[in-house]
Design an enzyme around this catalytic site. Structure first.
Site, PDB file in Angstrom:
ATOM      1  N   CYS A 221       7.082  -2.461 -10.504  1.00  0.00           N
ATOM      2  CA  CYS A 221       6.087  -3.523 -10.319  1.00  0.00           C
ATOM      3  C   CYS A 221       5.430  -3.955 -11.621  1.00  0.00           C
ATOM      4  O   CYS A 221       4.851  -5.037 -11.698  1.00  0.00           O
ATOM      5  CB  CYS A 221       5.013  -3.073  -9.337  1.00  0.00           C
TER       6      CYS A 221
ATOM      7  N   GLN B 249       6.756   4.032  -1.284  1.00  0.00           N
ATOM      8  CA  GLN B 249       5.433   3.515  -1.632  1.00  0.00           C
ATOM      9  C   GLN B 249       4.426   3.666  -0.494  1.00  0.00           C
ATOM     10  O   GLN B 249       3.237   3.922  -0.730  1.00  0.00           O
ATOM     11  CB  GLN B 249       5.541   2.050  -2.046  1.00  0.00           C
TER      12      GLN B 249
ATOM     13  N   ARG C 255      -5.672 -15.915   3.664  1.00  0.00           N
ATOM     14  CA  ARG C 255      -5.834 -16.291   5.070  1.00  0.00           C
ATOM     15  C   ARG C 255      -7.295 -16.591   5.370  1.00  0.00           C
ATOM     16  O   ARG C 255      -8.156 -15.706   5.269  1.00  0.00           O
ATOM     17  CB  ARG C 255      -5.347 -15.150   5.978  1.00  0.00           C
TER      18      ARG C 255
ATOM     19  N   SER D 140      -0.135  -5.262  -0.186  1.00  0.00           N
ATOM     20  CA  SER D 140       0.236  -6.488  -0.885  1.00  0.00           C
ATOM     21  C   SER D 140       1.272  -7.261  -0.087  1.00  0.00           C
ATOM     22  O   SER D 140       2.049  -6.687   0.672  1.00  0.00           O
ATOM     23  CB  SER D 140       0.782  -6.165  -2.272  1.00  0.00           C
TER      24      SER D 140
ATOM     25  N   HIS E  22       2.318 -10.454  -4.190  1.00  0.00           N
ATOM     26  CA  HIS E  22       2.824  -9.575  -5.254  1.00  0.00           C
ATOM     27  C   HIS E  22       4.315  -9.851  -5.459  1.00  0.00           C
ATOM     28  O   HIS E  22       5.168  -9.149  -4.928  1.00  0.00           O
ATOM     29  CB  HIS E  22       2.590  -8.125  -4.836  1.00  0.00           C
TER      30      HIS E  22
ATOM     31  N   CYS F 111       0.018   0.012 -10.636  1.00  0.00           N
ATOM     32  CA  CYS F 111       0.879   1.133 -10.268  1.00  0.00           C
ATOM     33  C   CYS F 111       2.322   0.664 -10.233  1.00  0.00           C
ATOM     34  O   CYS F 111       2.615  -0.509  -9.975  1.00  0.00           O
ATOM     35  CB  CYS F 111       0.461   1.710  -8.924  1.00  0.00           C
TER      36      CYS F 111
ATOM     37  N   GLY G 139       6.691   2.024  -9.528  1.00  0.00           N
ATOM     38  CA  GLY G 139       7.615   3.006  -9.009  1.00  0.00           C
ATOM     39  C   GLY G 139       7.914   4.087 -10.026  1.00  0.00           C
ATOM     40  O   GLY G 139       7.945   3.837 -11.228  1.00  0.00           O
TER      41      GLY G 139
END
Length: 385
Positions: free
Chosen positions: A89, A159, A214, A240, A341, A371, A373
């Site tokens: 990420c 995750q 939203r 996300s 994301h 953060c 992986g």
């Protein structure tokens, strides 16, 4: 040591899964921000010495060195090369690090760093699953490694599992995460309504604004969702969003600024990356931030604005507890829970927003972390000029 300056930063709106950007080829998404970047900076694109792009799951339309493909799809000079990086990420944040390091070392004078991801076309972790299936594997890149199994056993590398472990370790309730998620939507909608993103956004066709926030969400609606993991605390509302988008920044040396008549907007103050437990996976921003502050001699109070990726609400809430950061300075325009994301593009998306918000508010220092992986986290500190 020579300075690395941020001259320009742009991003597309973030499209939601199946939304307005879902049918766009990733190379064309990336090409859109690259053309806009060089045009806004007013630099001859032939002066760019490398294009470093983040992207995950580089298969199908994202295969074949997407950084190079984006540049060529933009109609830009063929002599400029490109390279694609994968730090999960944090890939495009790492692209900034590589680009800035090239400038600071004197190796390059002008580098583009950015990223692109179309998750509607290539789902998350698709590359690992696609490679594992013909081999009869079920755990993607980790299956079959004797060394990995000897060290970590058969613990799930996931995750969602990691985010649940964080919620459990820091005692973060579902209610606290839902309240955080609601604030993310509220802040994002305020930013949109007030036009805070207007200067950083480059429309793609008729997609002119971020599609994720939203207006009709509520704590009552969030409370009705089923957990992502049976018996867990996390739901889709505190996670996300699956997204599509692209982003890029232009990095330049002092010599390039002078020779090309560029206007630097910020300088890179600090770059670092750290790792920790790959099973918990998502808590690395905590030690990474501590490391960066120690290296710079700064305190969290010296930081005017923070962008920390909202992979899950538990990630940010644990980081807030450990760092003591002022929540009113963190993700002030919402985060990935509301805005999305797009994996490989998120790093430079956050940096683009951080730069523009520092300029809007008059802040001096901005810190970005996320953060990643494998239990990793990049930290970048920029200083507005």
């Amino acid at each position: 040591m020579p300075e690395a300056y941020i001259v320009e930063a742009v991003r597309t709106p973030v499209g939601k899964r199946g939304g307005g950007l879902s049918g766009v080829h990733p190379a064309d998404l990336g090409a859109r921000v690259l053309r806009a970047l060089v045009e806004r900076a007013g630099i001859d694109p032939a002066a760019v010495e490398d294009v470093v792009f983040g992207c995950l799951d580089t298969v199908g339309p994202q295969a074949g060195d997407i950084a190079r493909t984006c540049w060529l799809a933009a109609g830009l000079p063929e002599e400029v090369p490109g390279v694609t990086v994968d730090r999960q990420c944090g890939s495009s944040q790492q692209a900034v690090h590589f680009g800035a390091q090239a400038v600071m070392s004197g190796t390059c004078d002008v580098v583009v760093a950015g990223g692109v991801q179309n998750m509607s076309q290539v789902p998350i972790a698709f590359a690992g699953r696609r490679a594992a299936e013909p081999l009869g594997l079920t755990q993607g890149p980790y299956a079959g490694s004797k060394g990995w199994r000897a060290r970590y056993g058969d613990q799930p590398v996931d995750q969602f599992h990691g985010a649940e472990l964080i919620a459990e370790k820091w005692g973060i309730t579902r209610e606290a995460m839902e309240e955080f998620a609601l604030r993310s939507h509220q802040r994002a909608l305020r930013a949109i309504d007030e036009g805070r993103f207007a200067r950083e956004l480059i429309a793609y066709a008729d997609v002119t604004t971020d599609e994720g926030p939203r207006r009709n969400t509520s704590l009552e609606k969030m409370a009705g969702l089923q957990p992502l993991v049976e018996g867990g605390r996390l739901t889709a509302a505190v996670s996300s969003q699956v997204s599509d988008g692209a982003s890029a920044v232009l990095l330049a040396s002092e010599r390039a600024v002078r020779e090309h008549g560029l206007t630097p907007r910020a300088r890179i103050h600090h770059l670092s990356v750290r790792g920790e437990d790959p099973i918990r996976m998502l808590s690395a921003p905590i030690p990474a931030t501590a490391y960066a502050l120690k290296k710079t001699g700064m305190s969290i109070g010296d930081i005017d604005l923070v962008e920390i990726n909202e992979a899950f609400a538990s990630v940010v809430l644990a980081w807030l507890e450990e760092t003591g950061a002022d929540p009113s300075r963190v993700n002030v325009n919402g985060g990935a829970i509301a805005l999305g994301h797009p994996l490989g593009a998120t790093g430079t998306k956050l940096m683009t927003t951080l730069l523009h918000e520092l300029e809007r508010t008059g802040g001096r220092y901005g810190l970005q972390t996320m953060c990643e992986g494998g239990g990793q986290a990049n930290v970048t500190v920029i200083e507005r000029l």
